[in-house]
Enzyme design. Sequence first.
Site, PDB file in Angstrom:
ATOM      1  N   LYS A  74       9.791   5.120   7.057  1.00  0.00           N
ATOM      2  CA  LYS A  74      10.191   3.923   6.310  1.00  0.00           C
ATOM      3  C   LYS A  74      11.378   4.304   5.434  1.00  0.00           C
ATOM      4  CE  LYS A  74       5.483   2.054   5.763  1.00  0.00           C
ATOM      5  NZ  LYS A  74       4.239   2.267   4.989  1.00  0.00           N
TER       6      LYS A  74
ATOM      7  N   SER B 259       0.869  -1.184   0.000  1.00  0.00           N
ATOM      8  CA  SER B 259       0.000   0.000   0.000  1.00  0.00           C
ATOM      9  C   SER B 259       0.904   1.231   0.000  1.00  0.00           C
ATOM     10  CB  SER B 259      -0.933  -0.014   1.209  1.00  0.00           C
ATOM     11  OG  SER B 259      -0.216   0.086   2.415  1.00  0.00           O
TER      12      SER B 259
ATOM     13  N   GLU C 246       1.635  -9.434   7.086  1.00  0.00           N
ATOM     14  CA  GLU C 246       2.467  -9.002   8.210  1.00  0.00           C
ATOM     15  C   GLU C 246       2.292  -9.900   9.429  1.00  0.00           C
ATOM     16  OE1 GLU C 246       1.935  -4.766   8.736  1.00  0.00           O
ATOM     17  OE2 GLU C 246       2.976  -4.344   6.862  1.00  0.00           O
TER      18      GLU C 246
ATOM     19  N   ASP D  66      -3.872   1.247  11.686  1.00  0.00           N
ATOM     20  CA  ASP D  66      -3.457   1.841  10.413  1.00  0.00           C
ATOM     21  C   ASP D  66      -4.488   1.452   9.367  1.00  0.00           C
ATOM     22  OD1 ASP D  66      -2.410   2.810   8.106  1.00  0.00           O
ATOM     23  OD2 ASP D  66      -0.645   1.516   8.072  1.00  0.00           O
TER      24      ASP D  66
ATOM     25  N   LYS E 115       7.209  -0.297  14.376  1.00  0.00           N
ATOM     26  CA  LYS E 115       6.099  -1.073  13.823  1.00  0.00           C
ATOM     27  C   LYS E 115       6.726  -2.138  12.946  1.00  0.00           C
ATOM     28  CE  LYS E 115       3.096   0.157  10.235  1.00  0.00           C
ATOM     29  NZ  LYS E 115       1.850   0.632   9.621  1.00  0.00           N
TER      30      LYS E 115
ATOM     31  N   HIS F 243      -3.277  -6.140   2.564  1.00  0.00           N
ATOM     32  CA  HIS F 243      -2.384  -7.148   3.126  1.00  0.00           C
ATOM     33  C   HIS F 243      -3.052  -8.502   3.358  1.00  0.00           C
ATOM     34  CE1 HIS F 243       0.415  -3.803   4.896  1.00  0.00           C
ATOM     35  NE2 HIS F 243       0.431  -3.855   3.581  1.00  0.00           N
TER      36      HIS F 243
ATOM     37  N   ASP G 167       1.588   8.454   7.186  1.00  0.00           N
ATOM     38  CA  ASP G 167       2.455   7.507   6.464  1.00  0.00           C
ATOM     39  C   ASP G 167       2.457   7.893   4.986  1.00  0.00           C
ATOM     40  OD1 ASP G 167       3.702   5.362   5.247  1.00  0.00           O
ATOM     41  OD2 ASP G 167       2.187   3.880   5.768  1.00  0.00           O
TER      42      ASP G 167
ATOM     43  N   HIS H 295       8.656  -1.193   9.298  1.00  0.00           N
ATOM     44  CA  HIS H 295       8.952  -2.175   8.246  1.00  0.00           C
ATOM     45  C   HIS H 295       8.077  -1.907   7.021  1.00  0.00           C
ATOM     46  CE1 HIS H 295       5.346  -4.931   9.486  1.00  0.00           C
ATOM     47  NE2 HIS H 295       5.048  -3.646   9.522  1.00  0.00           N
ATOM     48  N   ARG H 296       8.138  -2.770   6.017  1.00  0.00           N
ATOM     49  CA  ARG H 296       7.190  -2.788   4.907  1.00  0.00           C
ATOM     50  C   ARG H 296       6.470  -4.135   4.928  1.00  0.00           C
ATOM     51  NH1 ARG H 296       7.380   1.900   1.719  1.00  0.00           N
ATOM     52  NH2 ARG H 296       5.216   1.220   1.474  1.00  0.00           N
ATOM     53  N   SER H 297       5.365  -4.215   4.190  1.00  0.00           N
ATOM     54  CA  SER H 297       4.635  -5.487   4.183  1.00  0.00           C
ATOM     55  C   SER H 297       5.432  -6.586   3.485  1.00  0.00           C
ATOM     56  CB  SER H 297       3.262  -5.313   3.549  1.00  0.00           C
ATOM     57  OG  SER H 297       3.360  -4.653   2.305  1.00  0.00           O
TER      58      SER H 297
ATOM     59  N   GLN I  77      -6.369  -1.802   7.197  1.00  0.00           N
ATOM     60  CA  GLN I  77      -5.216  -2.668   6.923  1.00  0.00           C
ATOM     61  C   GLN I  77      -4.600  -3.295   8.178  1.00  0.00           C
ATOM     62  OE1 GLN I  77      -2.232  -1.302   3.805  1.00  0.00           O
ATOM     63  NE2 GLN I  77      -1.007  -1.065   5.639  1.00  0.00           N
ATOM     64  N   GLU I  78      -4.512  -2.501   9.247  1.00  0.00           N
ATOM     65  CA  GLU I  78      -3.751  -2.988  10.401  1.00  0.00           C
ATOM     66  C   GLU I  78      -4.433  -2.661  11.730  1.00  0.00           C
ATOM     67  OE1 GLU I  78       0.260  -1.475  10.021  1.00  0.00           O
ATOM     68  OE2 GLU I  78       0.222  -1.827   7.859  1.00  0.00           O
TER      69      GLU I  78
ATOM     70  N   GLU J  22      -2.951   5.788  12.288  1.00  0.00           N
ATOM     71  CA  GLU J  22      -2.092   6.136  11.148  1.00  0.00           C
ATOM     72  C   GLU J  22      -2.926   6.103   9.871  1.00  0.00           C
ATOM     73  OE1 GLU J  22       1.097   3.279  10.907  1.00  0.00           O
ATOM     74  OE2 GLU J  22       1.220   3.489   8.739  1.00  0.00           O
TER      75      GLU J  22
HETATM   76  P1  PGA Z   1       3.075  -1.304   3.079  1.00  0.00           P
HETATM   77  O1  PGA Z   1       2.194  -1.210   4.387  1.00  0.00           O
HETATM   78  O2  PGA Z   1       4.444  -1.706   3.471  1.00  0.00           O
HETATM   79  O3  PGA Z   1       2.346  -2.324   2.260  1.00  0.00           O
HETATM   80  O4  PGA Z   1       3.038   0.070   2.462  1.00  0.00           O
HETATM   81  C1  PGA Z   1       2.646  -0.703   5.596  1.00  0.00           C
HETATM   82  C2  PGA Z   1       1.916   0.526   6.011  1.00  0.00           C
HETATM   83  O5  PGA Z   1       1.007   1.022   5.308  1.00  0.00           O
HETATM   84  O6  PGA Z   1       2.240   1.088   7.051  1.00  0.00           O
HETATM   85 ZN    ZN Z   2       0.682   2.800   6.908  1.00  0.00          ZN
END
Ligand code: PGA
Ligand code: ZN
Length: 422
Positions: free
Chosen positions: A340, A43, A206, A244, A391, A156, A315, A368-370, A164-165, A288
């Site tokens: 990131k 994302s 994740e 998130d 995170k 994800h 983000d 991190h990243r996904s 997403q999270e 987030e």
């Molecule tokens: P991504 O997701 O690594 O797929 O971008 C992580 C996030 O959105 O924080």
């Molecule tokens: Zn994010």
Amino acid sequence: MKTRIQSINALEVLDSRGFPTVRVNVALEGGIIASSSVPSGASTGENEATELRDGDPARYGGKGVRQAVKNVQTEIAKALCGLDASEQANIDGTMIELDGTENKSRLGANAILGVSQAVARAAAQAAGLPLYAYLGGAGAKHLPVPMMNVLNGGKHADSSLDFQEFMIMPVGAPSLAEALRYGAETFQALKKILHGKGYATSVGDEGGFAPQLKGGNEEACELIVGAIEKAGYKPGEDIAIALDPAASSFFENDQYSLTRSGQGNKTSAGMIDLFAAWIDRFPIISIEDGLAENDWDGFAAMTARMGNRIQIVGDDILVTNPKFVARGIAEKACNAALIKLNQIGTVSETIDAIHLCRKAGWGFVISHRSGETEDAFMADFAVAMGGGQIKTGSMCRSERIAKYNRLLEIEAELGKAARFGA
Ligand code: PGA
Ligand code: ZN
């Protein structure tokens, strides 16, 4: 000179989704060899630095990174060999200049970051220091509170969650090791609860569960509160919730479409009302990307309304880019930034973005990243930056656990000097 760069090489390796990514090896004249691998998001923010992909449909559906690897082996190696690896700003500045584009699209941010990280690691080894101490100095002794992503949705996972999270933050834990225990026990409790309700306990990108919850996003929060209690902890005191939504991923035709959960379409103001209701109902302390990356006014409205109660993290809207972080600070769009390394593409620019956060009194979360690898660079980086939050996924999948295990090592190494908490 011991720290002079002798050679740089690269290799196409695989990330946690089985997609190609870049690994870089750097050799110094003193005999030290260090390597680092680059993660990859799903994302992604539209203003992120460019991940160079080959686009050849005959290999990995176009996702190969042979050109990025070649750029490291040829142009980048030629420009950097002979330079001093301990001069990180010079190394990164040389690559930025060599690339010559605004978003690192010519050489690839994946090529550039791989080199930037591997150079830092090599220089740390040459200095006889662990990476966190090399990048953070003698004061780097602060272990971050993890945001553990225990329920996955959005891009994800094929779950019923638009968001997403859904993360847990063991804010009441006395140490990193204890925080991981709190988190792991809650994760296992959540698994039992899901199983008992007949929900699937398979996991997303994740490592969080990815069930088809009948009650959608709201049930996710309820189940997490239940899991915290089942594990013997107090919601909001021992363990809080962080979200998130990654709202850019469900923003279509000027609306936030909560289609998976059946909550319908919402305006920016409607989303803010939803979050306002949730922070009264659930022990949520951080949100987030609650809104889409171009909804600057919405972000500012959300921060004005609830920024004194919770952390509002940018983000996709900030993409770790000092330019956007500065705008976010000026417009009071958030009160914290997600950080990131691969969104901006060099260690030095990432540190610049963090400096801006510190100066503004903002929080920041190293992320991190996904799509990840076994490289735990960001764990050391989080301790080096001392921001108090990281995170890096759920309590399973080795590419996530590698970061937690590295933090455990660092905490043990620091011994009595270690500090923990946001
Ligand atoms: P991504 O997701 O690594 O797929 O971008 C992580 C996030 O959105 O924080
Ligand atoms: Zn994010």
